[in-house]
Write a protein that holds these residues in place. Structure first.
Motif, PDB file in Angstrom:
ATOM      1  N   LEU A 199     -54.465  18.515  26.613  1.00 19.19           N
ATOM      2  CA  LEU A 199     -53.408  18.458  25.607  1.00 19.19           C
ATOM      3  C   LEU A 199     -52.054  18.285  26.286  1.00 19.19           C
ATOM      4  CD1 LEU A 199     -54.660  21.356  23.281  1.00 19.19           C
ATOM      5  CD2 LEU A 199     -55.102  18.887  23.073  1.00 19.19           C
ATOM      6  N   ALA A 200     -51.452  17.126  26.096  1.00 17.77           N
ATOM      7  CA  ALA A 200     -50.196  16.812  26.795  1.00 17.77           C
ATOM      8  C   ALA A 200     -49.177  16.188  25.857  1.00 17.77           C
ATOM      9  CB  ALA A 200     -50.485  15.870  27.967  1.00 17.77           C
ATOM     10  N   GLY A 201     -49.220  16.558  24.573  1.00 18.32           N
ATOM     11  CA  GLY A 201     -48.371  15.896  23.593  1.00 18.32           C
ATOM     12  C   GLY A 201     -47.098  16.615  23.209  1.00 18.32           C
ATOM     13  N   GLY A 202     -46.929  17.862  23.681  1.00 17.64           N
ATOM     14  CA  GLY A 202     -45.792  18.657  23.239  1.00 17.64           C
ATOM     15  C   GLY A 202     -44.500  18.376  23.989  1.00 17.64           C
ATOM     16  N   LYS A 203     -43.386  18.809  23.393  1.00 15.86           N
ATOM     17  CA  LYS A 203     -42.068  18.621  24.006  1.00 15.86           C
ATOM     18  C   LYS A 203     -41.782  19.645  25.091  1.00 15.86           C
ATOM     19  CE  LYS A 203     -39.436  16.423  20.272  1.00 15.86           C
ATOM     20  NZ  LYS A 203     -38.235  16.538  19.429  1.00 15.86           N
ATOM     21  N   GLY A 204     -42.282  20.869  24.927  1.00 14.65           N
ATOM     22  CA  GLY A 204     -41.932  21.916  25.877  1.00 14.65           C
ATOM     23  C   GLY A 204     -40.517  22.412  25.652  1.00 14.65           C
ATOM     24  N   THR A 205     -40.242  22.866  24.438  1.00 14.58           N
ATOM     25  CA  THR A 205     -38.886  23.254  24.052  1.00 14.58           C
ATOM     26  C   THR A 205     -38.299  24.315  24.965  1.00 14.58           C
ATOM     27  OG1 THR A 205     -39.463  22.753  21.753  1.00 14.58           O
ATOM     28  CG2 THR A 205     -37.467  24.052  22.133  1.00 14.58           C
ATOM     29  N   ARG A 206     -39.106  25.308  25.357  1.00 16.24           N
ATOM     30  CA  ARG A 206     -38.589  26.409  26.182  1.00 16.24           C
ATOM     31  C   ARG A 206     -38.236  25.960  27.590  1.00 16.24           C
ATOM     32  NH1 ARG A 206     -43.238  30.716  25.766  1.00 16.24           N
ATOM     33  NH2 ARG A 206     -44.403  28.778  26.068  1.00 16.24           N
TER      34      ARG A 206
ATOM     35  N   LEU B 110     -63.117  10.309  20.798  1.00 15.25           N
ATOM     36  CA  LEU B 110     -63.287   9.472  21.988  1.00 15.25           C
ATOM     37  C   LEU B 110     -64.302  10.047  22.967  1.00 15.25           C
ATOM     38  CD1 LEU B 110     -59.517   8.666  22.687  1.00 15.25           C
ATOM     39  CD2 LEU B 110     -61.202   7.217  21.515  1.00 15.25           C
ATOM     40  N   THR B 111     -64.959  11.131  22.594  1.00 13.66           N
ATOM     41  CA  THR B 111     -65.904  11.802  23.493  1.00 13.66           C
ATOM     42  C   THR B 111     -67.338  11.476  23.109  1.00 13.66           C
ATOM     43  OG1 THR B 111     -66.025  13.820  22.153  1.00 13.66           O
ATOM     44  CG2 THR B 111     -64.270  13.692  23.802  1.00 13.66           C
ATOM     45  N   SER B 112     -68.264  11.785  24.027  1.00 12.84           N
ATOM     46  CA  SER B 112     -69.670  11.494  23.767  1.00 12.84           C
ATOM     47  C   SER B 112     -70.603  12.657  24.115  1.00 12.84           C
ATOM     48  CB  SER B 112     -70.104  10.255  24.571  1.00 12.84           C
ATOM     49  OG  SER B 112     -69.893  10.461  25.965  1.00 12.84           O
ATOM     50  N   GLU B 113     -70.151  13.629  24.895  1.00 17.18           N
ATOM     51  CA  GLU B 113     -71.019  14.708  25.330  1.00 17.18           C
ATOM     52  C   GLU B 113     -71.097  15.817  24.275  1.00 17.18           C
ATOM     53  OE1 GLU B 113     -69.977  16.009  29.243  1.00 17.18           O
ATOM     54  OE2 GLU B 113     -70.448  14.061  30.144  1.00 17.18           O
ATOM     55  N   ALA B 114     -72.128  16.633  24.367  1.00 18.52           N
ATOM     56  CA  ALA B 114     -72.366  17.692  23.379  1.00 18.52           C
ATOM     57  C   ALA B 114     -71.371  18.832  23.507  1.00 18.52           C
ATOM     58  CB  ALA B 114     -73.793  18.222  23.510  1.00 18.52           C
ATOM     59  N   ASN B 115     -70.937  19.131  24.737  1.00 16.00           N
ATOM     60  CA  ASN B 115     -69.981  20.212  25.000  1.00 16.00           C
ATOM     61  C   ASN B 115     -68.775  19.631  25.725  1.00 16.00           C
ATOM     62  OD1 ASN B 115     -71.434  22.900  24.272  1.00 16.00           O
ATOM     63  ND2 ASN B 115     -72.964  21.716  25.397  1.00 16.00           N
ATOM     64  N   LEU B 116     -67.586  19.903  25.218  1.00 15.92           N
ATOM     65  CA  LEU B 116     -66.362  19.325  25.772  1.00 15.92           C
ATOM     66  C   LEU B 116     -65.395  20.413  26.225  1.00 15.92           C
ATOM     67  CD1 LEU B 116     -66.567  16.258  25.528  1.00 15.92           C
ATOM     68  CD2 LEU B 116     -67.468  17.285  23.430  1.00 15.92           C
ATOM     69  N   PHE B 117     -64.803  20.202  27.381  1.00 15.43           N
ATOM     70  CA  PHE B 117     -63.767  21.094  27.878  1.00 15.43           C
ATOM     71  C   PHE B 117     -62.421  20.677  27.283  1.00 15.43           C
ATOM     72  CE2 PHE B 117     -67.098  21.169  31.036  1.00 15.43           C
ATOM     73  CZ  PHE B 117     -67.188  22.510  31.402  1.00 15.43           C
ATOM     74  N   VAL B 118     -61.600  21.650  26.971  1.00 11.66           N
ATOM     75  CA  VAL B 118     -60.239  21.393  26.491  1.00 11.66           C
ATOM     76  C   VAL B 118     -59.283  22.214  27.346  1.00 11.66           C
ATOM     77  CG1 VAL B 118     -58.627  21.579  24.562  1.00 11.66           C
ATOM     78  CG2 VAL B 118     -61.015  20.956  24.126  1.00 11.66           C
ATOM     79  N   LEU B 119     -58.229  21.577  27.858  1.00 12.98           N
ATOM     80  CA  LEU B 119     -57.262  22.248  28.718  1.00 12.98           C
ATOM     81  C   LEU B 119     -55.859  22.023  28.186  1.00 12.98           C
ATOM     82  CD1 LEU B 119     -59.656  20.875  30.640  1.00 12.98           C
ATOM     83  CD2 LEU B 119     -58.252  21.801  32.470  1.00 12.98           C
ATOM     84  N   ASN B 120     -55.010  23.019  28.311  1.00 15.01           N
ATOM     85  CA  ASN B 120     -53.594  22.854  28.023  1.00 15.01           C
ATOM     86  C   ASN B 120     -52.924  22.152  29.199  1.00 15.01           C
ATOM     87  OD1 ASN B 120     -53.525  24.056  25.478  1.00 15.01           O
ATOM     88  ND2 ASN B 120     -53.264  26.104  26.333  1.00 15.01           N
TER      89      ASN B 120
ATOM     90  N   ALA C 129     -54.751  17.657  17.329  1.00 14.34           N
ATOM     91  CA  ALA C 129     -54.825  16.840  18.545  1.00 14.34           C
ATOM     92  C   ALA C 129     -56.236  16.874  19.134  1.00 14.34           C
ATOM     93  CB  ALA C 129     -53.811  17.337  19.569  1.00 14.34           C
ATOM     94  N   ILE C 130     -56.839  18.055  19.172  1.00 17.82           N
ATOM     95  CA  ILE C 130     -58.210  18.166  19.683  1.00 17.82           C
ATOM     96  C   ILE C 130     -59.172  17.392  18.793  1.00 17.82           C
ATOM     97  CG2 ILE C 130     -60.129  19.760  20.099  1.00 17.82           C
ATOM     98  CD1 ILE C 130     -57.992  21.884  20.836  1.00 17.82           C
ATOM     99  N   LYS C 131     -59.031  17.556  17.498  1.00 19.48           N
ATOM    100  CA  LYS C 131     -59.923  16.885  16.543  1.00 19.48           C
ATOM    101  C   LYS C 131     -59.866  15.373  16.717  1.00 19.48           C
ATOM    102  CE  LYS C 131     -61.035  16.915  11.585  1.00 19.48           C
ATOM    103  NZ  LYS C 131     -60.610  17.419  10.253  1.00 19.48           N
ATOM    104  N   LYS C 132     -58.668  14.835  16.910  1.00 15.85           N
ATOM    105  CA  LYS C 132     -58.530  13.391  17.110  1.00 15.85           C
ATOM    106  C   LYS C 132     -59.121  12.958  18.449  1.00 15.85           C
ATOM    107  CE  LYS C 132     -55.280   9.572  16.762  1.00 15.85           C
ATOM    108  NZ  LYS C 132     -53.924   9.141  16.345  1.00 15.85           N
ATOM    109  N   ALA C 133     -58.882  13.744  19.488  1.00 18.42           N
ATOM    110  CA  ALA C 133     -59.407  13.401  20.818  1.00 18.42           C
ATOM    111  C   ALA C 133     -60.926  13.435  20.855  1.00 18.42           C
ATOM    112  CB  ALA C 133     -58.820  14.344  21.864  1.00 18.42           C
ATOM    113  N   LEU C 134     -61.539  14.300  20.069  1.00 19.40           N
ATOM    114  CA  LEU C 134     -63.000  14.395  20.047  1.00 19.40           C
ATOM    115  C   LEU C 134     -63.652  13.082  19.628  1.00 19.40           C
ATOM    116  CD1 LEU C 134     -63.563  17.964  18.514  1.00 19.40           C
ATOM    117  CD2 LEU C 134     -64.177  17.213  20.824  1.00 19.40           C
TER     118      LEU C 134
END
Length: 227
Positions: A6-13, A94-104, A87-92
């Motif tokens: 997940l790399a879509g945020g502005k990072g306001t802080r 593009l995936t094909s495997e049964a178990n997917l890793f998600v990282l910030n 964001a995760i739902k949309k990215a899924l």
């Protein structure tokens, strides 16, 4: 193995420190923070990464392209903010495997991904959350487990010790199917904190190195500590 970053945020802080790039592109010792995450995924044998991009997405796409250190790179583009869950739902898609890793994309956490996958399969979990035991955790909410099963999420509050959500997840590809979720939603508050007692959520504790560059203090800390 496949991962979503997940790399879509502005990072306001972090805007007082970096104001012209997405937070995952903040330079650490001369290279983007996101490089450290992708380097580790490549090292641990991942084959494909989907980067969820939004704010100034062209800077990420132009830098990493379609291949990076033996990783095939694809991009799930947000044309308006979808929240972490959206964001995760949309990215899924593009995936094909049964178990997917998600990282910030603003967190580096040293985790044994193959061991994490082993636990996910053995426990038949819908979602496994990587947890970190920490002290003085005012910045973070905590996750309560019984055995390995997640039984409660606590909001941010002063606490001497506790297990925090380390920003790495392993989830089943179909996890959102048949759930009444909008296009835009928070993975943390709208999904995890709502469905933890309806689906199979487990925790996986790692004592590896952890750094979250979400605030200037930890951004400067990363400059000293990351190798």
């Amino acid at each position: 193995m496949e991962a979503i970053v997940l790399a879509g945020g502005k990072g306001t802080r972090l805007q007082t420190v970096i104001s012209d790039v997405p937070k995952p592109m903040a330079l650490i010792k001369g290279k983007p923070f996101l490089c450290y995450i992708l380097d580790e995924l490549s090292h641990q044998g991942f084959s494909k990464v989907i980067i969820s991009v939004g704010y100034k997405k062209e800077l990420i796409i132009d830098y990493f392209g379609e291949d990076y250190r033996n990783l095939k790179i694809q991009y799930a583009e947000e044309f308006e903010p979808l929240g972490t869950g959206g964001a995760i739902k949309k990215a899924l898609e593009l995936t094909s495997e049964a178990n997917l890793f998600v990282l910030n994309g603003d967190t580096y956490f040293d985790v044994d991904y193959k061991s994490l996958m082993k636990q996910q399969i053995e426990s038949k979990a819908d979602l496994t959350i990587v947890l970190k035991e920490m002290k003085n955790i005012d910045r973070y909410g905590t996750v309560v487990t019984e055995g390995s099963r997640v039984v409660k999420f606590n909001e941010k509050q002063p606490a001497a010790t506790g297990k925090i959500n380390g920003g790495i997840y392993l989830l089943k590809r179909y996890i959102f199917k048949q759930l009444d979720l909008p296009e835009k939603f928070s993975f943390e508050s709208d999904f995890m904190q709502v469905y933890y007692d309806k689906l199979e959520f487990f925790g996986y504790i790692s004592d590896g190195y952890f750094i979250d560059i979400g605030i200037p203090e930890d951004y400067y800390k990363a400059q000293k500590e990351l190798k």
